[in-house]
Design a protein around this motif. Sequence first.
Motif, PDB file in Angstrom:
ATOM      1  N   LEU A 136       8.066 -10.645  -7.038  1.00  0.00           N
ATOM      2  CA  LEU A 136       6.998 -11.558  -7.451  1.00  0.00           C
ATOM      3  C   LEU A 136       5.779 -11.505  -6.534  1.00  0.00           C
ATOM      4  CD1 LEU A 136       8.953 -14.718  -8.637  1.00  0.00           C
ATOM      5  CD2 LEU A 136       7.770 -13.025 -10.029  1.00  0.00           C
ATOM      6  N   GLY A 137       6.008 -11.397  -5.247  1.00  0.00           N
ATOM      7  CA  GLY A 137       4.875 -11.351  -4.330  1.00  0.00           C
ATOM      8  C   GLY A 137       4.006 -10.129  -4.549  1.00  0.00           C
ATOM      9  N   VAL A 138       4.650  -8.991  -4.815  1.00  0.00           N
ATOM     10  CA  VAL A 138       3.911  -7.754  -5.086  1.00  0.00           C
ATOM     11  C   VAL A 138       3.193  -7.878  -6.423  1.00  0.00           C
ATOM     12  CG1 VAL A 138       4.122  -5.268  -5.472  1.00  0.00           C
ATOM     13  CG2 VAL A 138       5.511  -6.385  -3.707  1.00  0.00           C
ATOM     14  N   GLN A 139       3.878  -8.419  -7.416  1.00  0.00           N
ATOM     15  CA  GLN A 139       3.237  -8.633  -8.719  1.00  0.00           C
ATOM     16  C   GLN A 139       1.973  -9.469  -8.582  1.00  0.00           C
ATOM     17  OE1 GLN A 139       5.394  -9.708 -12.394  1.00  0.00           O
ATOM     18  NE2 GLN A 139       7.231  -9.623 -11.138  1.00  0.00           N
ATOM     19  N   ASP A 140       2.098 -10.591  -7.895  1.00  0.00           N
ATOM     20  CA  ASP A 140       0.964 -11.506  -7.770  1.00  0.00           C
ATOM     21  C   ASP A 140      -0.252 -10.810  -7.185  1.00  0.00           C
ATOM     22  OD1 ASP A 140       2.411 -13.587  -8.853  1.00  0.00           O
ATOM     23  OD2 ASP A 140       2.966 -14.448  -6.911  1.00  0.00           O
ATOM     24  N   ALA A 141      -0.022 -10.014  -6.141  1.00  0.00           N
ATOM     25  CA  ALA A 141      -1.132  -9.328  -5.476  1.00  0.00           C
ATOM     26  C   ALA A 141      -1.738  -8.253  -6.362  1.00  0.00           C
ATOM     27  CB  ALA A 141      -0.656  -8.729  -4.157  1.00  0.00           C
ATOM     28  N   LEU A 142      -0.883  -7.428  -6.974  1.00  0.00           N
ATOM     29  CA  LEU A 142      -1.384  -6.315  -7.778  1.00  0.00           C
ATOM     30  C   LEU A 142      -2.056  -6.783  -9.057  1.00  0.00           C
ATOM     31  CD1 LEU A 142       1.494  -3.677  -7.452  1.00  0.00           C
ATOM     32  CD2 LEU A 142      -0.658  -3.810  -6.178  1.00  0.00           C
ATOM     33  N   GLU A 143      -1.498  -7.807  -9.672  1.00  0.00           N
ATOM     34  CA  GLU A 143      -2.014  -8.231 -10.972  1.00  0.00           C
ATOM     35  C   GLU A 143      -3.308  -9.029 -10.871  1.00  0.00           C
ATOM     36  OE1 GLU A 143       1.105 -10.108 -13.157  1.00  0.00           O
ATOM     37  OE2 GLU A 143       2.359  -8.306 -13.166  1.00  0.00           O
ATOM     38  N   PRO A 157       1.925   8.291  -4.758  1.00  0.00           N
ATOM     39  CA  PRO A 157       2.150   9.670  -4.317  1.00  0.00           C
ATOM     40  C   PRO A 157       3.522  10.114  -4.814  1.00  0.00           C
ATOM     41  CG  PRO A 157       1.391   8.310  -2.488  1.00  0.00           C
ATOM     42  CD  PRO A 157       1.721   7.376  -3.617  1.00  0.00           C
ATOM     43  N   THR A 158       3.662  11.352  -5.210  1.00  0.00           N
ATOM     44  CA  THR A 158       4.929  11.841  -5.730  1.00  0.00           C
ATOM     45  C   THR A 158       6.045  11.644  -4.718  1.00  0.00           C
ATOM     46  OG1 THR A 158       3.805  13.474  -7.102  1.00  0.00           O
ATOM     47  CG2 THR A 158       6.125  13.875  -6.630  1.00  0.00           C
ATOM     48  N   GLY A 159       7.165  11.115  -5.166  1.00  0.00           N
ATOM     49  CA  GLY A 159       8.289  10.861  -4.269  1.00  0.00           C
ATOM     50  C   GLY A 159       9.461  10.303  -5.035  1.00  0.00           C
ATOM     51  N   SER A 160      10.363   9.634  -4.348  1.00  0.00           N
ATOM     52  CA  SER A 160      11.531   9.027  -4.967  1.00  0.00           C
ATOM     53  C   SER A 160      11.552   7.540  -4.663  1.00  0.00           C
ATOM     54  CB  SER A 160      12.818   9.700  -4.454  1.00  0.00           C
ATOM     55  OG  SER A 160      12.900   9.586  -3.043  1.00  0.00           O
ATOM     56  N   ASN A 161      12.544   6.817  -5.210  1.00  0.00           N
ATOM     57  CA  ASN A 161      12.660   5.375  -5.017  1.00  0.00           C
ATOM     58  C   ASN A 161      11.327   4.693  -5.317  1.00  0.00           C
ATOM     59  OD1 ASN A 161      13.742   2.855  -4.304  1.00  0.00           O
ATOM     60  ND2 ASN A 161      13.173   3.124  -2.143  1.00  0.00           N
ATOM     61  N   ASP A 162      10.817   4.945  -6.520  1.00  0.00           N
ATOM     62  CA  ASP A 162       9.460   4.506  -6.856  1.00  0.00           C
ATOM     63  C   ASP A 162       9.265   2.998  -6.750  1.00  0.00           C
ATOM     64  OD1 ASP A 162       8.938   7.137  -7.275  1.00  0.00           O
ATOM     65  OD2 ASP A 162       8.869   7.007  -9.461  1.00  0.00           O
ATOM     66  N   LEU A 163      10.201   2.215  -7.270  1.00  0.00           N
ATOM     67  CA  LEU A 163      10.035   0.769  -7.202  1.00  0.00           C
ATOM     68  C   LEU A 163       9.952   0.291  -5.760  1.00  0.00           C
ATOM     69  CD1 LEU A 163      12.340  -0.736  -9.984  1.00  0.00           C
ATOM     70  CD2 LEU A 163       9.853  -0.617  -9.933  1.00  0.00           C
ATOM     71  N   GLY A 164      10.733   0.904  -4.891  1.00  0.00           N
ATOM     72  CA  GLY A 164      10.729   0.511  -3.490  1.00  0.00           C
ATOM     73  C   GLY A 164       9.453   0.908  -2.767  1.00  0.00           C
ATOM     74  N   ARG A 165       8.706   1.840  -3.344  1.00  0.00           N
ATOM     75  CA  ARG A 165       7.473   2.305  -2.688  1.00  0.00           C
ATOM     76  C   ARG A 165       6.229   1.575  -3.174  1.00  0.00           C
ATOM     77  NH1 ARG A 165       5.869   7.409  -3.561  1.00  0.00           N
ATOM     78  NH2 ARG A 165       7.064   7.746  -5.468  1.00  0.00           N
ATOM     79  N   ILE A 166       6.365   0.771  -4.206  1.00  0.00           N
ATOM     80  CA  ILE A 166       5.214   0.024  -4.708  1.00  0.00           C
ATOM     81  C   ILE A 166       5.023  -1.227  -3.856  1.00  0.00           C
ATOM     82  CG2 ILE A 166       4.231  -1.222  -6.664  1.00  0.00           C
ATOM     83  CD1 ILE A 166       5.800   0.643  -8.508  1.00  0.00           C
ATOM     84  N   THR A 167       3.837  -1.354  -3.268  1.00  0.00           N
ATOM     85  CA  THR A 167       3.523  -2.487  -2.410  1.00  0.00           C
ATOM     86  C   THR A 167       2.271  -3.182  -2.917  1.00  0.00           C
ATOM     87  OG1 THR A 167       2.033  -1.291  -0.900  1.00  0.00           O
ATOM     88  CG2 THR A 167       4.422  -1.122  -0.476  1.00  0.00           C
ATOM     89  N   SER A 168       1.871  -4.231  -2.231  1.00  0.00           N
ATOM     90  CA  SER A 168       0.671  -4.977  -2.635  1.00  0.00           C
ATOM     91  C   SER A 168      -0.603  -4.174  -2.460  1.00  0.00           C
ATOM     92  CB  SER A 168       0.581  -6.288  -1.854  1.00  0.00           C
ATOM     93  OG  SER A 168       0.550  -6.030  -0.460  1.00  0.00           O
ATOM     94  N   SER A 169      -0.516  -3.011  -1.785  1.00  0.00           N
ATOM     95  CA  SER A 169      -1.696  -2.161  -1.624  1.00  0.00           C
ATOM     96  C   SER A 169      -1.690  -0.942  -2.541  1.00  0.00           C
ATOM     97  CB  SER A 169      -1.821  -1.702  -0.163  1.00  0.00           C
ATOM     98  OG  SER A 169      -0.686  -0.941   0.219  1.00  0.00           O
ATOM     99  N   THR A 170      -0.669  -0.811  -3.390  1.00  0.00           N
ATOM    100  CA  THR A 170      -0.613   0.298  -4.351  1.00  0.00           C
ATOM    101  C   THR A 170      -1.786   0.198  -5.325  1.00  0.00           C
ATOM    102  OG1 THR A 170       1.796   0.476  -4.214  1.00  0.00           O
ATOM    103  CG2 THR A 170       0.761   1.316  -6.225  1.00  0.00           C
ATOM    104  N   ARG A 171      -2.360   1.341  -5.647  1.00  0.00           N
ATOM    105  CA  ARG A 171      -3.490   1.330  -6.583  1.00  0.00           C
ATOM    106  C   ARG A 171      -3.013   1.066  -8.008  1.00  0.00           C
ATOM    107  NH1 ARG A 171      -8.113   5.972  -8.089  1.00  0.00           N
ATOM    108  NH2 ARG A 171      -9.508   4.465  -9.117  1.00  0.00           N
ATOM    109  N   VAL A 172      -3.608   0.081  -8.642  1.00  0.00           N
ATOM    110  CA  VAL A 172      -3.344  -0.235 -10.039  1.00  0.00           C
ATOM    111  C   VAL A 172      -4.676  -0.291 -10.780  1.00  0.00           C
ATOM    112  CG1 VAL A 172      -2.440  -1.921 -11.672  1.00  0.00           C
ATOM    113  CG2 VAL A 172      -1.229  -1.508  -9.528  1.00  0.00           C
ATOM    114  N   ILE A 173      -4.807   0.514 -11.827  1.00  0.00           N
ATOM    115  CA  ILE A 173      -6.028   0.563 -12.627  1.00  0.00           C
ATOM    116  C   ILE A 173      -5.758  -0.143 -13.942  1.00  0.00           C
ATOM    117  CG2 ILE A 173      -7.752   2.059 -13.696  1.00  0.00           C
ATOM    118  CD1 ILE A 173      -6.735   4.302 -11.785  1.00  0.00           C
ATOM    119  N   ALA A 174      -6.485  -1.197 -14.227  1.00  0.00           N
ATOM    120  CA  ALA A 174      -6.364  -1.918 -15.502  1.00  0.00           C
ATOM    121  C   ALA A 174      -7.701  -1.845 -16.214  1.00  0.00           C
ATOM    122  CB  ALA A 174      -5.966  -3.368 -15.259  1.00  0.00           C
TER     123      ALA A 174
END
Length: 279
Positions: free
Chosen positions: A263-270, A209-226
């Motif tokens: 790393l924990g967020v990466q592992d979940a999202l990837e 969602p549009t906002g600020s502090n983008d890296l801080g807002r990315i969590t393991s539930s963020t939508r990632v389309i690959a």
Amino acid sequence: MNHLLSRFSAWVALGLLVAACAKDDVAPAADHLALGNPSGAVASTTSPTNYLLTKPQYVLSYNRDQGKPNWVSWHLDGDDLGSAARQDDFRADESLPADWYRVKTSDYSGYGFDRGHNCPSADRTASEDDNSATFLMTNMMPQAPQNNQRTWADLEDYCRTLVRAGNELYIICGSYGRGGTGSDGYYTTIASGRVTVPARCWKVVVVLPTGSNDLGRITSSTRVIAVNTPNNINVNAAWGGYRTSVDAIEKATGLDLLSALPLGVQDALEASIDKGPTN
């Protein structure tokens, strides 16, 4: 996840991003590489197959020996979408080192492949200059017409639909392998061997969602389309059927995507495969 690659570039990108108080204060390169430099590309002629090119509109790793990018990375939000017309001014990139071959638009002629954008023209319509930048040949890959004009175009349109719905995106796109089938048959290279025809075209999209502090807002539930599609004329029109995991793209390419995330967020999202809507 490819943990063998150095994470130095990821920390550099993170430092640049955190140093800014708001998105408007972030330098373009830091913004486009906020999630990391997937191959540790550097702007040095000693790295001809992983050469960093920084544009205000996107950042890429160029492969001189293949005549195309390894990857292109960019940030997309509502400010990038305006009313500028498509410029269609395909041209060689004069910013490449002077003694390197510069792929020309005519190098694609006669093989049955489109000059396929990595960063799409329609993602950069805020100004004519922004749109024109997407027509540099360093942003192109030889792409089967059915892929570029149908499957890939629909995926690009969907990304802009997400932006218009109030989101901002971090997108990384590229291609790999050797050999694809266009409207004039199968080729491994074009332009007398100067440009490699990839076997696969891939894209990773992080949706916020549009906002600020983008890296801080990315969590393991963020939508990632690959997405990873074959580069041929039989590709299915529905891009959703080509969804895969970031881990799988990393394994195929040797890249380290989303490396600036914890790393924990990466592992979940990837590890996950998107099951969200496709239109």
